[in-house]
Design a protein around this motif. Structure first.
Motif, PDB file in Angstrom:
ATOM      1  N   ARG A 140     -13.649  32.402 -12.738  1.00 50.41           N
ATOM      2  CA  ARG A 140     -12.271  32.106 -12.359  1.00 50.41           C
ATOM      3  C   ARG A 140     -12.177  31.546 -10.950  1.00 50.41           C
ATOM      4  N   LEU A 141     -12.842  32.192  -9.991  1.00 43.95           N
ATOM      5  CA  LEU A 141     -12.710  31.792  -8.600  1.00 43.95           C
ATOM      6  C   LEU A 141     -13.808  30.838  -8.153  1.00 43.95           C
ATOM      7  N   THR A 142     -14.534  30.253  -9.112  1.00 47.48           N
ATOM      8  CA  THR A 142     -15.364  29.100  -8.781  1.00 47.48           C
ATOM      9  C   THR A 142     -14.461  27.921  -8.424  1.00 47.48           C
ATOM     10  N   ASP A 279     -15.941  37.801 -16.041  1.00 48.85           N
ATOM     11  CA  ASP A 279     -15.029  38.356 -15.042  1.00 48.85           C
ATOM     12  C   ASP A 279     -13.760  38.905 -15.686  1.00 48.85           C
ATOM     13  N   LEU A 280     -13.015  39.652 -14.883  1.00 48.92           N
ATOM     14  CA  LEU A 280     -11.766  40.270 -15.312  1.00 48.92           C
ATOM     15  C   LEU A 280     -10.761  40.162 -14.176  1.00 48.92           C
ATOM     16  N   PHE A 281      -9.527  39.783 -14.524  1.00 50.05           N
ATOM     17  CA  PHE A 281      -8.465  39.625 -13.526  1.00 50.05           C
ATOM     18  C   PHE A 281      -7.227  40.361 -14.006  1.00 50.05           C
ATOM     19  N   TYR A 282      -6.712  41.239 -13.135  1.00 55.28           N
ATOM     20  CA  TYR A 282      -5.489  41.978 -13.429  1.00 55.28           C
ATOM     21  C   TYR A 282      -4.562  41.866 -12.226  1.00 55.28           C
ATOM     22  N   ASP A 283      -3.334  41.425 -12.448  1.00 61.59           N
ATOM     23  CA  ASP A 283      -2.364  41.238 -11.369  1.00 61.59           C
ATOM     24  C   ASP A 283      -0.985  41.495 -11.955  1.00 61.59           C
ATOM     25  N   ALA A 293       6.470  47.176  -5.891  1.00 66.31           N
ATOM     26  CA  ALA A 293       5.073  47.076  -5.450  1.00 66.31           C
ATOM     27  C   ALA A 293       4.218  46.527  -6.585  1.00 66.31           C
ATOM     28  N   SER A 294       3.052  45.977  -6.233  1.00 67.57           N
ATOM     29  CA  SER A 294       2.176  45.399  -7.248  1.00 67.57           C
ATOM     30  C   SER A 294       0.723  45.649  -6.879  1.00 67.57           C
ATOM     31  N   ILE A 295      -0.145  45.445  -7.845  1.00 71.12           N
ATOM     32  CA  ILE A 295      -1.577  45.626  -7.653  1.00 71.12           C
ATOM     33  C   ILE A 295      -2.302  44.381  -8.134  1.00 71.12           C
ATOM     34  N   SER A 296      -3.415  44.074  -7.475  1.00 66.40           N
ATOM     35  CA  SER A 296      -4.237  42.931  -7.870  1.00 66.40           C
ATOM     36  C   SER A 296      -5.696  43.358  -7.862  1.00 66.40           C
ATOM     37  N   PHE A 297      -6.413  43.055  -8.948  1.00 67.81           N
ATOM     38  CA  PHE A 297      -7.808  43.457  -9.080  1.00 67.81           C
ATOM     39  C   PHE A 297      -8.599  42.324  -9.721  1.00 67.81           C
TER      40      PHE A 297
END
Length: 442
Positions: A140-142, A279-283, A293-297
């Motif tokens: 993802r972050l490439t 990879d795994l993305f949670y936002d 409030a929020s969380i990002s992982f």
């Protein structure tokens, strides 16, 4: 007015009343038709760093020993210009500069980051494009949207060929992208740039021969909200504006990309570069209330095969330009410049990377709020006797979302040295404190 210009001028004056209703300018976007589906857009982006860095052993600046440095520099500046010209034609371009600091050549100019055009064969499902761009495989972050990254920097290890046979992560490519239900995909055939400095050693380096094509792809299943794939760049965090849960997998393969020689043999051996990642993305917001409030992982696992013994140092906006002879004799040989803030981020082996951030509710302090974060890279590279642990932790002061943001970061990295038994070991650690101010007109 010259006679031959008068008909064209008269035609323009006649057409203006018909063109004006379709053209509006808002937030840098100029619409080209009444419903705004055809448009061109302009953005500006700037990140400035002020940094104190504990130097790696033996670091020199213009020949003078510098056990620590303080510098101010432009980490990134970007100008984007892109647009949906017709129902099927999209164009994207970007120019900018990276890492302009006190040790940069004066009047360093902008360079081309992106220049791609694409055609939607089947709208939303299949677009074909070509040019210089970041429609890369692997993770993802490439291809990271630097204006929305959560920390002080993106995971640099994800840009596995950065400035070796590409242009700051961008590649000359033919690509296909689209969405099939909840599956977002991209695949590309890339033409690598020639490698300028290509020594042959007993450990693998990038080959100096004319390169074979590079094959890459990334596939992402989006369980919740759908993300845009208008451009190649993936968001680092949505600051709670979306509810996103994605799982992705990707690859990059380039035949005969690497070369090396075995000890005592004059024969040149070649090997493919092979890289795979998941990879795994949670936002997501933590409550349904507006402004909650929020969380990002984000978590990334990579297997990087550059060939036997490959290792490469990098130092973001490195504040030094040399190393003393005594220190050089104890550094990891053939892995690039080890002075300043450099760390061996790339190598043959396995990598785990993770980042976690928590954004407090909106309007926590006046109209602003905060988002602390931590990121960690672990790497087990075959050429290093000790595993690599790289830590970055800090807090974002969101003055106006990502449009105006102040970040304070603490970074801690290992320092490796060559021992008498031929092993490369982490004998010490060094730190840096970075303050960044970001402005993003989007």
């Amino acid at each position: 007015m010259k006679q031959h210009l008068r008909p064209a001028f008269a035609l323009l004056i006649t057409a203006l009343p018909f063109l004006a209703p379709a053209q509006t300018l808002k937030d840098g976007k100029l619409t080209l038709n009444p419903d705004g589906s055809h448009y061109v857009k302009f953005t500006l982006f700037n990140q400035v760093w002020a940094r104190y860095n504990q130097s790696n052993p033996g670091t020199l600046v213009n020949g003078y020993a510098k056990p620590n440095t303080f510098d101010i520099g432009i980490r990134r500046f970007r100008i984007q210009f892109f647009g949906q010209l017709t129902d099927r034609v999209f164009v994207y371009s970007q120019i900018g500069i990276n890492n302009f600091a006190y040790d940069s050549p004066p009047k360093t100019g902008f360079f081309l980051h992106d220049a791609v055009g694409e055609y939607a064969v089947v709208k939303k499902h299949l677009s074909l494009g070509a040019g210089l761009g970041a429609w890369n495989g692997l993770s993802r972050l490439t291809a990271s949207s630097v204006g929305s990254i959560m920390g002080i920097d993106l995971p640099l290890v994800a840009e596995t060929t950065n400035d070796v046979n590409d242009q700051f992560g961008r590649k000359l490519s033919l690509y296909a992208k689209g969405k099939l239900g909840q599956l977002d995909y991209r695949v590309a055939l890339s033409d690598p740039l020639l490698v300028a400095n290509a020594p042959i050693n007993t450990f693998a380096t990038f080959s100096g021969r004319p390169a074979k094509a590079q094959y890459q792809g990334y596939f992402m299943y989006q369980f919740r909200d759908q993300e845009s794939n208008l451009t190649a760049y993936n968001a680092g965090t949505y600051l709670g504006q979306k509810n996103v849960l994605n799982v992705g997998a990707g690859f990059i393969v380039q035949p005969e990309a690497m070369w090396y020689r075995q000890a005592g043999s004059p024969d040149t051996l070649t090997q493919a570069m092979k890289q795979v990642a998941v990879d795994l993305f949670y936002d997501a917001p933590l409550d349904t209330a507006k402004g909650a409030a929020s969380i990002s992982f984000y978590a990334l696992a990579m297997h990087l095969d550059y060939g036997p013994g490959y290792l490469r140092y990098t130092g973001p906006m490195n504040p030094a330009n040399g190393i003393g002879a005594k220190a050089a004799s104890t550094q990891v040989p053939g892995a690039g410049n080890t002075f300043g803030n450099a760390v061996p981020l790339f190598g043959t082996g396995n990598v785990l990377y993770g980042q976690l951030g928590y954004k407090f509710r909106e309007n926590l302090l006046g109209s602003t709020t905060f988002m602390p974060y931590v990121s960690y890279q672990y790497a087990s590279y075959k050429r290093l006797a000790d595993d690599l642990h790289y830590i970055d932790a800090g807090v974002n002061w969101l003055l106006n979302g990502q449009g105006s943001k102040l970040t304070v970061s603490y970074q801690n990295r290992p320092v490796y040295s060559l021992h008498a038994d031929g092993t490369n070991r982490a004998d010490a650690r060094r730190s840096a404190m970075v303050v960044q101010y970001q402005v993003f007109f989007n």
